[in-house]
Design an enzyme around this catalytic site. Structure first.
Site, PDB file in Angstrom:
ATOM      1  N   SER A 123       4.949  38.111   9.056  1.00 36.60           N
ATOM      2  CA  SER A 123       5.498  36.695   8.948  1.00 36.60           C
ATOM      3  C   SER A 123       4.585  35.639   7.895  1.00 36.60           C
ATOM      4  O   SER A 123       3.458  36.142   7.839  1.00 36.60           O
ATOM      5  CB  SER A 123       4.890  36.430  10.561  1.00 36.60           C
ATOM      6  OG  SER A 123       4.982  34.896  10.596  1.00 36.60           O
ATOM      7  N   TYR A 148      -0.668  35.349  18.417  1.00 37.15           N
ATOM      8  CA  TYR A 148       0.236  36.012  17.505  1.00 37.15           C
ATOM      9  C   TYR A 148       0.172  36.091  16.256  1.00 37.15           C
ATOM     10  O   TYR A 148       0.161  37.370  15.776  1.00 37.15           O
ATOM     11  CB  TYR A 148       1.634  35.171  18.075  1.00 37.15           C
ATOM     12  CG  TYR A 148       2.615  35.487  17.120  1.00 37.15           C
ATOM     13  CD1 TYR A 148       3.440  36.747  17.374  1.00 37.15           C
ATOM     14  CD2 TYR A 148       3.100  34.893  16.019  1.00 37.15           C
ATOM     15  CE1 TYR A 148       4.484  37.120  16.447  1.00 37.15           C
ATOM     16  CE2 TYR A 148       4.237  35.094  15.162  1.00 37.15           C
ATOM     17  CZ  TYR A 148       4.851  36.146  15.343  1.00 37.15           C
ATOM     18  OH  TYR A 148       5.938  36.873  14.612  1.00 37.15           O
ATOM     19  N   LYS A 152      -0.337  39.829  13.833  1.00 38.05           N
ATOM     20  CA  LYS A 152       0.426  39.956  12.613  1.00 38.05           C
ATOM     21  C   LYS A 152      -0.478  40.269  11.386  1.00 38.05           C
ATOM     22  O   LYS A 152      -0.231  41.392  10.588  1.00 38.05           O
ATOM     23  CB  LYS A 152       1.169  38.964  12.005  1.00 38.05           C
ATOM     24  CG  LYS A 152       2.431  38.777  13.015  1.00 38.05           C
ATOM     25  CD  LYS A 152       3.818  39.910  12.958  1.00 38.05           C
ATOM     26  CE  LYS A 152       4.353  40.126  14.220  1.00 38.05           C
ATOM     27  NZ  LYS A 152       5.250  41.175  14.137  1.00 38.05           N
TER      28      LYS A 152
HETATM   29  P1  NAD Z   1      13.030  39.993  19.391  1.00 39.03           P
HETATM   30  O1  NAD Z   1      12.047  39.497  20.392  1.00 39.03           O
HETATM   31  O2  NAD Z   1      14.269  39.471  19.488  1.00 39.03           O
HETATM   32  O3  NAD Z   1      12.737  41.294  18.955  1.00 39.03           O
HETATM   33  C1  NAD Z   1      11.745  42.154  19.108  1.00 39.03           C
HETATM   34  C2  NAD Z   1      12.245  43.375  20.054  1.00 39.03           C
HETATM   35  O4  NAD Z   1      11.055  44.139  20.323  1.00 39.03           O
HETATM   36  C3  NAD Z   1      12.814  43.010  21.439  1.00 39.03           C
HETATM   37  O5  NAD Z   1      14.170  43.652  21.465  1.00 39.03           O
HETATM   38  C4  NAD Z   1      11.853  43.705  22.356  1.00 39.03           C
HETATM   39  O6  NAD Z   1      12.680  44.244  23.509  1.00 39.03           O
HETATM   40  C5  NAD Z   1      11.309  44.666  21.503  1.00 39.03           C
HETATM   41  N1  NAD Z   1       9.853  45.261  21.924  1.00 39.03           N
HETATM   42  C6  NAD Z   1       8.737  44.314  22.397  1.00 39.03           C
HETATM   43  N2  NAD Z   1       7.761  45.106  22.707  1.00 39.03           N
HETATM   44  C7  NAD Z   1       8.088  46.409  22.557  1.00 39.03           C
HETATM   45  C8  NAD Z   1       7.591  47.578  22.838  1.00 39.03           C
HETATM   46  N3  NAD Z   1       6.280  47.658  23.300  1.00 39.03           N
HETATM   47  N4  NAD Z   1       8.294  48.874  22.792  1.00 39.03           N
HETATM   48  C9  NAD Z   1       9.652  48.763  22.145  1.00 39.03           C
HETATM   49  N5  NAD Z   1      10.276  47.519  22.089  1.00 39.03           N
HETATM   50  C10 NAD Z   1       9.432  46.326  22.189  1.00 39.03           C
HETATM   51  O7  NAD Z   1      12.215  39.251  18.231  1.00 39.03           O
HETATM   52  P2  NAD Z   1      12.712  38.941  16.614  1.00 39.03           P
HETATM   53  O8  NAD Z   1      12.855  37.664  16.329  1.00 39.03           O
HETATM   54  O9  NAD Z   1      13.979  39.842  16.396  1.00 39.03           O
HETATM   55  O10 NAD Z   1      11.459  39.667  15.862  1.00 39.03           O
HETATM   56  C11 NAD Z   1      11.292  40.772  15.510  1.00 39.03           C
HETATM   57  C12 NAD Z   1      10.080  40.984  14.769  1.00 39.03           C
HETATM   58  O11 NAD Z   1       9.679  40.182  13.756  1.00 39.03           O
HETATM   59  C13 NAD Z   1       8.709  40.654  15.629  1.00 39.03           C
HETATM   60  O12 NAD Z   1       7.915  41.783  15.323  1.00 39.03           O
HETATM   61  C14 NAD Z   1       8.412  39.334  15.157  1.00 39.03           C
HETATM   62  O13 NAD Z   1       6.946  39.092  15.458  1.00 39.03           O
HETATM   63  C15 NAD Z   1       8.755  39.217  13.859  1.00 39.03           C
HETATM   64  N6  NAD Z   1       8.968  37.869  13.200  1.00 39.03           N
HETATM   65  C16 NAD Z   1       9.938  37.085  13.854  1.00 39.03           C
HETATM   66  C17 NAD Z   1      10.054  35.987  13.347  1.00 39.03           C
HETATM   67  C18 NAD Z   1      11.178  34.923  14.030  1.00 39.03           C
HETATM   68  O14 NAD Z   1      11.093  33.885  13.793  1.00 39.03           O
HETATM   69  N7  NAD Z   1      12.021  35.495  14.732  1.00 39.03           N
HETATM   70  C19 NAD Z   1       9.279  35.267  12.445  1.00 39.03           C
HETATM   71  C20 NAD Z   1       8.311  36.101  11.992  1.00 39.03           C
HETATM   72  C21 NAD Z   1       8.053  37.692  12.418  1.00 39.03           C
HETATM   73  C1  UD1 Z   2       6.304  29.032  14.646  1.00 45.02           C
HETATM   74  C2  UD1 Z   2       5.064  29.637  14.808  1.00 45.02           C
HETATM   75  C3  UD1 Z   2       4.659  30.676  13.733  1.00 45.02           C
HETATM   76  C4  UD1 Z   2       5.663  31.680  13.966  1.00 45.02           C
HETATM   77  C5  UD1 Z   2       7.110  30.982  13.587  1.00 45.02           C
HETATM   78  C6  UD1 Z   2       8.342  32.106  13.780  1.00 45.02           C
HETATM   79  C7  UD1 Z   2       3.482  27.743  16.200  1.00 45.02           C
HETATM   80  C8  UD1 Z   2       2.442  26.751  15.825  1.00 45.02           C
HETATM   81  N1  UD1 Z   2       3.939  28.647  14.937  1.00 45.02           N
HETATM   82  O1  UD1 Z   2       6.252  28.358  13.231  1.00 45.02           O
HETATM   83  O2  UD1 Z   2       3.494  31.239  14.173  1.00 45.02           O
HETATM   84  O3  UD1 Z   2       5.402  32.806  12.837  1.00 45.02           O
HETATM   85  O4  UD1 Z   2       7.480  30.131  14.582  1.00 45.02           O
HETATM   86  O5  UD1 Z   2       8.276  32.553  14.834  1.00 45.02           O
HETATM   87  O6  UD1 Z   2       4.188  27.943  17.085  1.00 45.02           O
HETATM   88  N2  UD1 Z   2       9.594  21.709  15.987  1.00 45.02           N
HETATM   89  C9  UD1 Z   2       9.944  20.503  16.746  1.00 45.02           C
HETATM   90  N3  UD1 Z   2      10.651  20.700  17.926  1.00 45.02           N
HETATM   91  C10 UD1 Z   2      10.633  21.704  18.650  1.00 45.02           C
HETATM   92  C11 UD1 Z   2      10.256  22.835  18.186  1.00 45.02           C
HETATM   93  C12 UD1 Z   2       9.824  22.699  16.632  1.00 45.02           C
HETATM   94  O7  UD1 Z   2       9.837  19.384  16.139  1.00 45.02           O
HETATM   95  O8  UD1 Z   2      11.230  21.417  19.890  1.00 45.02           O
HETATM   96  C13 UD1 Z   2       9.253  21.533  14.693  1.00 45.02           C
HETATM   97  C14 UD1 Z   2       7.984  22.267  14.355  1.00 45.02           C
HETATM   98  O9  UD1 Z   2       6.976  21.204  14.546  1.00 45.02           O
HETATM   99  C15 UD1 Z   2       8.160  22.470  12.989  1.00 45.02           C
HETATM  100  C16 UD1 Z   2       9.680  23.006  12.966  1.00 45.02           C
HETATM  101  O10 UD1 Z   2      10.282  22.407  13.979  1.00 45.02           O
HETATM  102  O11 UD1 Z   2       7.668  21.628  12.158  1.00 45.02           O
HETATM  103  C17 UD1 Z   2       9.701  24.478  13.073  1.00 45.02           C
HETATM  104  O12 UD1 Z   2       9.112  25.086  14.061  1.00 45.02           O
HETATM  105  P1  UD1 Z   2       9.461  26.605  14.628  1.00 45.02           P
HETATM  106  O13 UD1 Z   2      10.826  26.669  14.646  1.00 45.02           O
HETATM  107  O14 UD1 Z   2       8.754  26.798  15.766  1.00 45.02           O
HETATM  108  O15 UD1 Z   2       8.630  27.316  13.379  1.00 45.02           O
HETATM  109  P2  UD1 Z   2       7.215  27.282  12.923  1.00 45.02           P
HETATM  110  O16 UD1 Z   2       6.494  25.984  13.459  1.00 45.02           O
HETATM  111  O17 UD1 Z   2       7.087  27.550  11.370  1.00 45.02           O
END
Ligand code: NAD
Ligand code: UD1
Length: 341
Positions: A123, A148, A152
């Site tokens: 991330s 979190y 990562k």
């Molecule tokens: P998600 O929660 O939809 O998917 C994660 C999946 O992992 C889920 O299906 C959950 O059931 C499974 N899981 C959790 N713990 C587990 C375990 N111990 N064993 C087996 N399965 C397990 O989340 P996502 O948005 O698809 O994210 C996927 C990955 O990307 C995560 O590692 C997350 O940290 C990373 N990531 C997501 C975002 C985002 O904004 N969505 C941003 C940056 C990084």
């Molecule tokens: C958040 C996480 C970050 C994670 C990323 C993707 C925090 C502090 N950071 O980042 O660690 O990697 O999600 O999962 O939570 N916002 C609003 N109203 C809302 C929600 C969000 O104004 O109800 C604003 C936030 O202040 C930000 C933007 O929308 O400026 C995006 O927010 P969000 O989607 O939570 O992502 P990140 O802040 O980038």
């Protein structure tokens, strides 16, 4: 065959589909703690065939050993993990256990099985409050403000150490910026079983009338309109980045870092305006205090990914929001039907 941990989740399901569309065999391992088995049916409809599915935990070494022994896996995409920032502050040990512990066990099992190609869901949070904008991969990692983000960064460090210890590893650390959107069919999207965390799920709940107004966390940031700026990327573009990384890793050794972002930043108000345009629904706003741990701006320099992966995000903000809205409306209809029956 590609093993996708967390493959029924939001991002993993899109990666699984993209792999299958390209003719790869896919095996999904997920404990369904934040996703549903029905994702498998939806992937199958879109791919025209069914991925394999193992219900299980990525921290279960015995299970992983048997999976890696019994299936002809040649690479792993590791998406399984916990991702809710607020929850990670309340339950840090669960986050470190799942995210870091899961990655350690996976790397151990892969090494034992002689499988060394790994793509990891990292991330942009690892950059912390980075002041060089756009952010490129040589910018130093920072101090993530929550467990979190810290987990990562720890996973990345575990994987870097592992790769230095044995030259057979080829590891791609994909630093996602802000994935949003859904599959254009409206069949795959974000369906968390726990409380949402990010901007889009809240905005969609307001649009559906489930929430009165969208809280805007601060309008006094040093940005053009005072609200936070992020690099939103369509989840389908993101999924394609994994395919390119898997390909590129065939010819690379050690650890490779790649940003997956578009290179464009949008403010909270830009997102709201674009959403109102594509949906025709006005979104009431409620300006609140800044959210602790938030940064003002974060957007990617995607040049390294463009050059090394031949990958570039194609979809713009309106397309991301239109697809997210279609998915949300479909989900809502499905929920209504379920309640009526
Ligand atoms: P998600 O929660 O939809 O998917 C994660 C999946 O992992 C889920 O299906 C959950 O059931 C499974 N899981 C959790 N713990 C587990 C375990 N111990 N064993 C087996 N399965 C397990 O989340 P996502 O948005 O698809 O994210 C996927 C990955 O990307 C995560 O590692 C997350 O940290 C990373 N990531 C997501 C975002 C985002 O904004 N969505 C941003 C940056 C990084
Ligand atoms: C958040 C996480 C970050 C994670 C990323 C993707 C925090 C502090 N950071 O980042 O660690 O990697 O999600 O999962 O939570 N916002 C609003 N109203 C809302 C929600 C969000 O104004 O109800 C604003 C936030 O202040 C930000 C933007 O929308 O400026 C995006 O927010 P969000 O989607 O939570 O992502 P990140 O802040 O980038």
């Amino acid at each position: 065959m590609i093993l996708i941990t967390g493959g029924t989740g939001y991002i993993g399901a899109h990666v699984a589909l993209e792999c299958m569309v390209r003719g790869e065999e896919v095996l999904i391992l997920d404990n369904l703690c934040n996703s549903q088995r029905s994702a498998i049916d939806r992937i199958s409809v879109l791919a025209g065939k069914r991925p394999g599915f193992i219900f299980g935990d990525v921290r279960n070494r015995r299970l992983l050993d048997s999976v890696l022994r019994d299936y002809p896996i040649d690479a792993v995409v590791h998406c399984a993990g916990l991702k809710a920032v607020g929850e990670s502050v309340r339950e840090p040990l669960r986050y470190y256990n799942t995210n870091v512990g899961g990655s350690v066990v996976l790397c151990q099992a892969m090494a034992q099985a002689g499988i060394f190609r790994l793509v990891f869901s990292s991330s942009a949070t690892v950059y912390g409050d980075c002041t060089c904008m756009p952010i490129n991969e040589s910018c130093a990692t920072g101090q993530p403000t929550n467990p979190y983000g810290m987990s990562k960064l720890m996973c990345e460090n575990v994987m870097k150490s592992v790769a230095s210890s044995d030259p057979r590893w080829s590891i791609g650390l994909l630093r996602y910026f802000n994935p949003i959107g859904a599959h254009a069919s409206g069949l795959l999207g974000e369906a968390p079983t726990s409380t949402p965390n990010n901007l889009l799920p809240y905005l969609l709940q307001v649009a559906l009338g489930e929430r009165r107004a969208l809280a805007v966390f601060g309008n006094d940031y040093p940005t053009p309109d005072g609200t936070g700026v992020r690099d939103y990327i369509h989840v389908e573009d993101l999924a394609l980045g994994h395919i390119r990384a898997l390909d590129a890793l065939r010819d690379r050794r050690g650890v490779s870092l790649w940003n997956l972002g578009t290179g464009r930043g949008y403010s909270v108000l830009d997102v709201v305006k674009a959403f109102e345009k594509v949906s025709g629904i006005p979104i009431p706003l409620n300006v609140e205090a800044r959210r602790p741990g938030d940064i003002a701006c974060c957007w990617a320099d995607p040049q390294k990914s463009i050059e090394e992966l031949g990958w570039q995000a194609r979809h713009g903000l309106e397309k991301m929001l239109a697809d997210a809205w279609r998915w949300q409306c479909n989900q809502h209809k499905r929920d209504e039907v379920r309640k009526a029956n």
